[in-house]
Motif scaffolding. Sequence first.
Motif, PDB file in Angstrom:
ATOM      1  N   GLY A   1      -9.339  12.807   1.434  1.00 39.01           N
ATOM      2  CA  GLY A   1      -8.409  13.148   2.510  1.00 39.01           C
ATOM      3  C   GLY A   1      -8.467  14.617   2.855  1.00 39.01           C
TER       4      GLY A   1
ATOM      5  N   ILE B   1       0.019   5.758  -0.365  1.00 40.80           N
ATOM      6  CA  ILE B   1      -0.855   6.865  -0.723  1.00 40.80           C
ATOM      7  C   ILE B   1      -0.247   7.625  -1.902  1.00 40.80           C
TER       8      ILE B   1
ATOM      9  N   TRP C   1      -6.867  10.474   5.819  1.00 40.80           N
ATOM     10  CA  TRP C   1      -7.588  10.054   4.617  1.00 40.80           C
ATOM     11  C   TRP C   1      -8.149   8.646   4.760  1.00 40.80           C
ATOM     12  N   THR C   2      -9.106   8.360   3.886  1.00 44.27           N
ATOM     13  CA  THR C   2      -9.688   7.028   3.806  1.00 44.27           C
ATOM     14  C   THR C   2     -10.261   6.846   2.398  1.00 44.27           C
ATOM     15  N   TYR C   3     -11.016   5.754   2.193  1.00 42.39           N
ATOM     16  CA  TYR C   3     -11.584   5.435   0.882  1.00 42.39           C
ATOM     17  C   TYR C   3     -13.057   5.114   1.039  1.00 42.39           C
TER      18      TYR C   3
ATOM     19  N   TYR D   1       0.832  -1.200   0.000  1.00 41.59           N
ATOM     20  CA  TYR D   1       0.000   0.000   0.000  1.00 41.59           C
ATOM     21  C   TYR D   1       0.866   1.249   0.000  1.00 41.59           C
TER      22      TYR D   1
ATOM     23  N   SER E   1     -10.819   8.206  -3.214  1.00 40.63           N
ATOM     24  CA  SER E   1      -9.888   8.576  -2.145  1.00 40.63           C
ATOM     25  C   SER E   1     -10.270   9.964  -1.640  1.00 40.63           C
TER      26      SER E   1
ATOM     27  N   GLU F   1      -2.481   8.882  -5.256  1.00 44.12           N
ATOM     28  CA  GLU F   1      -3.150   8.222  -6.366  1.00 44.12           C
ATOM     29  C   GLU F   1      -3.215   9.024  -7.651  1.00 44.12           C
TER      30      GLU F   1
ATOM     31  N   GLN G   1      -4.128   3.424  -8.771  1.00 45.60           N
ATOM     32  CA  GLN G   1      -4.008   2.682  -7.515  1.00 45.60           C
ATOM     33  C   GLN G   1      -2.524   2.400  -7.332  1.00 45.60           C
TER      34      GLN G   1
END
Length: 411
Positions: free
Chosen positions: A233, A45, A191-193, A43, A231, A47, A107
């Motif tokens: 954030g 961050i 941040w998150t998704y 993973y 995404s 994008e 991604q």
Amino acid sequence: MPDQQSPDVIVIGGGPAGATVSTLIAQQGYRVTLLERENFPRYHIGESLIPETYWVLKRLGMLDKMKSSQFIKKFSVQFVSPTGKHSAPFYFHDNNPHECSQTWQIQRSEFDVMMLKNAADQGVAVHEGVRVLDVLFEGDRAIGVQIKDENGNPKEIRASVVVDASGQSSMLINKFKLKVPDPSLNKGALWTYFEGAYRDEGKDEGATIVLSLRDKKGWFWYIPMQNNLVSVGVVADFEYLFNGRTSHEATFYEEMENCPAVKERVSMAKQKAPVKATKDYTYRASQAAGDGWVLVGDAFGFLDPLYSSGVLLALKSGELAADAIVEGLQIGDTSRTQLGKWEAGYVKGMNRMRRLVCEYYDGFNFGQFIRKFPNHRGNVTDLLIGDLFKDELDQVFEDIDSMKTGPSEAV
């Protein structure tokens, strides 16, 4: 790992900067060993690509792979003011009607694997799951690295040049205490998704949207991605975002209340990942190279992500460093002067993007600026797409200074 005692170049780190510098050197026939601590995919961050990445991707032989990928196509960037007013989109194609003006929302786990495989396909000896313990020196000159192999045994590999592309944990920036923080951009991010969040239609589907908080203390990014994910954030001053707060999750949703346009966009969506945080923002190394060593990507510096410049700066620094290294190997000069000859021009471009970031945080009204200086619309778009490395752009900032009379709304 296979025995390769004498590569010409060792690259520490397999992210976009490391993959770029190693590929471009290998293309010229030199032996390159790339050492990556993790096993991809992993993973990361970051994008959103901006259009100027096209030219480096073309040199890398990556364009066809990108065109056949499932990544969402990106044609523009749009800004939303603290009052919720949407700016007109900055369509990259309007400024330059070329295929380079369409880019992608990526991604990173998938993109980074593509880049690393591309490096291996072009002759780079790629080794994952290998930890670099130290960079070896004779006097002031880097001569190789000490690693721990897959069996846990220490081993030395020597090379003419060592490239540190290991990201923000850069071994050399810490070893030589080169890190210079930027107090004007002491930011953090949460941040998150979300799955099923709103996205525009047609060519606006993949637009990056930058939305100011209602109290102007920060901003949200909103980046549509593949698999119906977005995404999302928030970025703000470190003290504001992290001190006296109960949790990252709670803070994220408190700030969403401070940005109704984002809240509305995700109102029907499902959160698909925990809220993540980063607290170590804008910085730069005081030098990009020394005798036998070079820093690229985040190992050299990181800039606030407002305009999605991170991958561009990784690719561009990797490209410029690769060209300097190849030239140095050809003429037998791997001194600091030769290996760092790209630094001054690169920093000038990085500073132009930094200045644009600072103007946004200062509340400058870009829409008003374009109305007063319509001749600069193309130049502002050049800055937004990452075409940073030309001196004529400096006139934009001179004219920004000329019209500053006080704070105004950033649209």
